[in-house]
Enzyme design. Sequence first.
Site, PDB file in Angstrom:
ATOM      1  N   LYS A 170       0.875  -1.075   0.037  1.00  0.00           N
ATOM      2  CA  LYS A 170       0.123   0.044   0.146  1.00  0.00           C
ATOM      3  C   LYS A 170       0.865   1.286  -0.131  1.00  0.00           C
ATOM      4  O   LYS A 170       1.530   1.727   1.066  1.00  0.00           O
ATOM      5  CB  LYS A 170      -0.801   0.075   1.357  1.00  0.00           C
ATOM      6  CG  LYS A 170      -1.719   1.148   1.192  1.00  0.00           C
ATOM      7  CD  LYS A 170      -2.377   1.630   2.447  1.00  0.00           C
ATOM      8  CE  LYS A 170      -1.582   2.609   3.007  1.00  0.00           C
ATOM      9  NZ  LYS A 170      -1.517   3.981   2.174  1.00  0.00           N
ATOM     10  N   GLY A 201      -5.057   3.281  -1.119  1.00  0.00           N
ATOM     11  CA  GLY A 201      -5.964   3.700  -0.105  1.00  0.00           C
ATOM     12  C   GLY A 201      -5.267   4.328   1.182  1.00  0.00           C
ATOM     13  O   GLY A 201      -4.165   4.704   1.143  1.00  0.00           O
ATOM     14  N   ASP A 202      -6.109   4.734   1.880  1.00  0.00           N
ATOM     15  CA  ASP A 202      -5.608   5.510   3.158  1.00  0.00           C
ATOM     16  C   ASP A 202      -5.362   4.785   4.314  1.00  0.00           C
ATOM     17  O   ASP A 202      -5.406   3.519   4.542  1.00  0.00           O
ATOM     18  CB  ASP A 202      -6.462   6.838   3.680  1.00  0.00           C
ATOM     19  CG  ASP A 202      -7.682   6.164   4.089  1.00  0.00           C
ATOM     20  OD1 ASP A 202      -7.919   5.061   4.699  1.00  0.00           O
ATOM     21  OD2 ASP A 202      -8.854   6.994   3.912  1.00  0.00           O
ATOM     22  N   GLY A 203      -4.443   5.504   5.296  1.00  0.00           N
ATOM     23  CA  GLY A 203      -3.948   4.547   6.366  1.00  0.00           C
ATOM     24  C   GLY A 203      -4.768   4.138   7.244  1.00  0.00           C
ATOM     25  O   GLY A 203      -4.851   3.075   7.728  1.00  0.00           O
ATOM     26  N   VAL A 206      -7.208   1.196   4.531  1.00  0.00           N
ATOM     27  CA  VAL A 206      -6.378   0.148   4.048  1.00  0.00           C
ATOM     28  C   VAL A 206      -5.161  -0.262   4.894  1.00  0.00           C
ATOM     29  O   VAL A 206      -4.876  -1.357   5.184  1.00  0.00           O
ATOM     30  CB  VAL A 206      -5.913   0.270   2.666  1.00  0.00           C
ATOM     31  CG1 VAL A 206      -5.049  -0.672   2.012  1.00  0.00           C
ATOM     32  CG2 VAL A 206      -7.211   0.495   1.903  1.00  0.00           C
ATOM     33  N   GLY A 207      -4.422   0.687   5.526  1.00  0.00           N
ATOM     34  CA  GLY A 207      -3.363   0.510   6.240  1.00  0.00           C
ATOM     35  C   GLY A 207      -3.799  -0.324   7.590  1.00  0.00           C
ATOM     36  O   GLY A 207      -3.022  -1.197   7.825  1.00  0.00           O
ATOM     37  N   GLU A 245      10.270   2.078  10.135  1.00  0.00           N
ATOM     38  CA  GLU A 245      11.359   2.938   9.685  1.00  0.00           C
ATOM     39  C   GLU A 245      10.688   4.362   9.868  1.00  0.00           C
ATOM     40  O   GLU A 245       9.858   4.562   9.078  1.00  0.00           O
ATOM     41  CB  GLU A 245      11.660   2.645   8.061  1.00  0.00           C
ATOM     42  CG  GLU A 245      12.242   1.294   7.995  1.00  0.00           C
ATOM     43  CD  GLU A 245      13.519   1.176   8.334  1.00  0.00           C
ATOM     44  OE1 GLU A 245      14.397   2.155   8.655  1.00  0.00           O
ATOM     45  OE2 GLU A 245      13.982  -0.065   8.461  1.00  0.00           O
ATOM     46  N   CYS A 279      13.783  11.842   5.482  1.00  0.00           N
ATOM     47  CA  CYS A 279      13.712  11.225   6.973  1.00  0.00           C
ATOM     48  C   CYS A 279      14.649  11.289   7.947  1.00  0.00           C
ATOM     49  O   CYS A 279      14.798  11.612   9.113  1.00  0.00           O
ATOM     50  CB  CYS A 279      13.275   9.740   6.935  1.00  0.00           C
ATOM     51  SG  CYS A 279      14.334   8.833   6.010  1.00  0.00           S
ATOM     52  N   GLU A 379      10.170  17.175  14.413  1.00  0.00           N
ATOM     53  CA  GLU A 379      10.507  16.811  13.006  1.00  0.00           C
ATOM     54  C   GLU A 379       9.587  17.661  12.344  1.00  0.00           C
ATOM     55  O   GLU A 379       8.546  17.863  12.613  1.00  0.00           O
ATOM     56  CB  GLU A 379      10.162  15.483  12.672  1.00  0.00           C
ATOM     57  CG  GLU A 379      10.332  15.104  11.255  1.00  0.00           C
ATOM     58  CD  GLU A 379      10.155  13.558  10.777  1.00  0.00           C
ATOM     59  OE1 GLU A 379       9.144  13.182  10.765  1.00  0.00           O
ATOM     60  OE2 GLU A 379      11.087  12.998  10.205  1.00  0.00           O
TER      61      GLU A 379
HETATM   62  P1  NAD Z   1       2.524   8.909   7.361  1.00  0.00           P
HETATM   63  O1  NAD Z   1       3.035   8.172   8.527  1.00  0.00           O
HETATM   64  O2  NAD Z   1       1.542   9.859   7.322  1.00  0.00           O
HETATM   65  O3  NAD Z   1       2.311   7.719   6.105  1.00  0.00           O
HETATM   66  C1  NAD Z   1       3.135   6.722   5.660  1.00  0.00           C
HETATM   67  C2  NAD Z   1       2.265   5.546   5.325  1.00  0.00           C
HETATM   68  O4  NAD Z   1       1.501   4.851   6.308  1.00  0.00           O
HETATM   69  C3  NAD Z   1       1.226   5.744   4.223  1.00  0.00           C
HETATM   70  O5  NAD Z   1       0.904   5.007   3.169  1.00  0.00           O
HETATM   71  C4  NAD Z   1      -0.036   6.207   4.866  1.00  0.00           C
HETATM   72  O6  NAD Z   1      -1.200   6.007   4.381  1.00  0.00           O
HETATM   73  C5  NAD Z   1      -0.015   4.992   6.114  1.00  0.00           C
HETATM   74  N1  NAD Z   1      -0.805   5.338   7.484  1.00  0.00           N
HETATM   75  C6  NAD Z   1      -0.852   6.429   8.102  1.00  0.00           C
HETATM   76  N2  NAD Z   1      -1.667   6.185   9.205  1.00  0.00           N
HETATM   77  C7  NAD Z   1      -1.685   4.705   9.017  1.00  0.00           C
HETATM   78  C8  NAD Z   1      -2.389   3.663   9.959  1.00  0.00           C
HETATM   79  N3  NAD Z   1      -2.915   4.308  11.251  1.00  0.00           N
HETATM   80  N4  NAD Z   1      -2.169   2.684   9.900  1.00  0.00           N
HETATM   81  C9  NAD Z   1      -1.600   2.032   8.833  1.00  0.00           C
HETATM   82  N5  NAD Z   1      -1.136   2.899   7.813  1.00  0.00           N
HETATM   83  C10 NAD Z   1      -1.148   4.268   8.066  1.00  0.00           C
HETATM   84  O7  NAD Z   1       4.150   9.376   6.855  1.00  0.00           O
HETATM   85  P2  NAD Z   1       4.273  10.205   5.480  1.00  0.00           P
HETATM   86  O8  NAD Z   1       3.550  11.487   5.883  1.00  0.00           O
HETATM   87  O9  NAD Z   1       3.657   9.479   4.248  1.00  0.00           O
HETATM   88  O10 NAD Z   1       5.816  10.447   5.534  1.00  0.00           O
HETATM   89  C11 NAD Z   1       6.629  11.226   6.040  1.00  0.00           C
HETATM   90  C12 NAD Z   1       7.177  10.520   7.531  1.00  0.00           C
HETATM   91  O11 NAD Z   1       7.901   9.321   7.014  1.00  0.00           O
HETATM   92  C13 NAD Z   1       8.235  11.250   8.112  1.00  0.00           C
HETATM   93  O12 NAD Z   1       8.019  11.276   9.304  1.00  0.00           O
HETATM   94  C14 NAD Z   1       9.500  10.766   7.869  1.00  0.00           C
HETATM   95  O13 NAD Z   1      10.507  11.017   8.858  1.00  0.00           O
HETATM   96  C15 NAD Z   1       9.102   9.304   7.731  1.00  0.00           C
HETATM   97  N6  NAD Z   1      10.186   8.506   6.725  1.00  0.00           N
HETATM   98  C16 NAD Z   1      10.845   7.748   7.535  1.00  0.00           C
HETATM   99  C17 NAD Z   1      11.862   6.929   6.503  1.00  0.00           C
HETATM  100  C18 NAD Z   1      12.948   5.934   7.449  1.00  0.00           C
HETATM  101  O14 NAD Z   1      13.399   5.156   6.560  1.00  0.00           O
HETATM  102  N7  NAD Z   1      13.066   6.034   8.536  1.00  0.00           N
HETATM  103  C19 NAD Z   1      11.765   7.187   5.173  1.00  0.00           C
HETATM  104  C20 NAD Z   1      10.866   7.932   4.923  1.00  0.00           C
HETATM  105  C21 NAD Z   1      10.099   8.774   5.512  1.00  0.00           C
END
Ligand code: NAD
Length: 474
Positions: A170, A201-203, A206-207, A245, A279, A379
């Site tokens: 996803k 889909g959204d978190g 689907v997440g 991550e 990140c 962050e």
């Molecule tokens: P996010 O956490 O909002 O979303 C990431 C993914 O998780 C998306 O696919 C989203 O739909 C899904 N998601 C969100 N809430 C969820 C839930 N409750 N259950 C299941 N899935 C869910 O993050 P973002 O805004 O897309 O990305 C930015 C963040 O990612 C920053 O904090 C960044 O530091 C981090 N990041 C970390 C790494 C790493 O390797 N450590 C790499 C890239 C980005």
Amino acid sequence: MKNASKFYIDGKWVEPSSNATRNLVDPATEKEFATIAMGTAEDVDKAVAAARRAFPKFSKSTIAERIALLEKIDTIFRRREQEIADIVTQQMGMTHNLSTTGLLDWCKVHTALTIEILRKFEFVEKMGTTTVYKEPIGVVGLITPWNFPIGLIFTKVLPAIATGCTMVCKPSEMTPLDGIVFAEIMDEAGVPAGVFNLVNGDGQTVGEAISKHPGIDAISFTGSTRAGIQITKAAADTVKRVASELGGKSANIILDDADFATAIENAVAACFYINGQACDAPTRLIVPRARMEETVEYAKKAADAYVIGRPSDPKTTMGPVMNANQFKRVQEMIQSGIDQAARLVCGGTGRPEGIEAGYFVKPTVFADVTRDMRIFREEIFGPVLSITAYDNLDDAIEIANDTVYGLAAHITGKDIDTVRHVAREVRAGSVYLNTPDWDPKAPFGGYRQSGNGRECGEHGFTDYLELKAVIGHG
Ligand code: NAD
């Protein structure tokens, strides 16, 4: 895009179970440019069922078969890579300079590396009369963010294929289109039906369905610490392994004997990578107190040199941030720096001069940042650099470690013994000494609230494997 309204399940493009959609907005123009289908738990059920059916056979596939698949994926990816780079630039504002170089290189280099590792990887280990088998963990849920979209899909799918896992992927709902092209590549490469499934889909929908699903054995998640916590909790009832991550607030320590002109220029470039949305960006620059003014001068010069504009323009060196929420968040954080009396060196709130639309942020540098300030602790995920002074080496290390995160750290200095000493004291998953070349073999992941997984290279296989110890002769 022809498959934007479908999902890839069991080797076919299928209709979603609901008619929910999401419009994608180009962050450089704030205009809608595409619509995608949004999935439900029902779509996840279908994808998991397909992945479970495919697992017995794929988990027994030979290394040669899996290498052949990876080679085919690579060939087709190379044919479509420019299209993917264009999509990424439009979806999330990554400059075309980066989406056509660093991002594509990431995918190709990791594919070549995965093949090289797979050729030699020891799936069986002998320990006296005990044999340890490294077996594929099963069906994996792969949840990825928007900031390095196709790159992070590769980072997860490559080891999953290499180890013989089947998967449900996803991508972020903000950047789904490169994931759709990726699924088309998997299909054309002849990846067996059910091995790779894609549900957009959204978190929350689907997440969460992936996180809770009893048919999924492990999750590899990249994204915010907030979502990582929710996923880990949702996965707990089915005792799945969650490799996470997450976010960061990485430190960049400049030692007194460093060449400040180069070190600070590099520090600004690393902080502002992907328009300030990496990140592991070193967003906290930590310098000797007596060198603060010199640092400020170099940092301002480097930040002011950014060319802000349409990310598709080859002259542009900084594009917009991802979306309206991210823009609002970055503005709020810049305002908090001002309110908490950090010294604004350049940038500030509002759009850069002459830009009327798009989520563009002024490249911003704050000096005299103290540890109580939000811009030191949180962050931001935008082009905002915070500079903090230290009094001695122990103080520098303590400041660097004063964070709930631990993704990366940078250290620059001439005396390599001191540089290495600081590297050992800093609590972070990756420590970069004197701005080294990229090492794709190095394990990537965080300490503390930056997560618990390790991706890339040989270590990146671990999260996809179970260990089975077969003990004795009898
Ligand atoms: P996010 O956490 O909002 O979303 C990431 C993914 O998780 C998306 O696919 C989203 O739909 C899904 N998601 C969100 N809430 C969820 C839930 N409750 N259950 C299941 N899935 C869910 O993050 P973002 O805004 O897309 O990305 C930015 C963040 O990612 C920053 O904090 C960044 O530091 C981090 N990041 C970390 C790494 C790493 O390797 N450590 C790499 C890239 C980005």
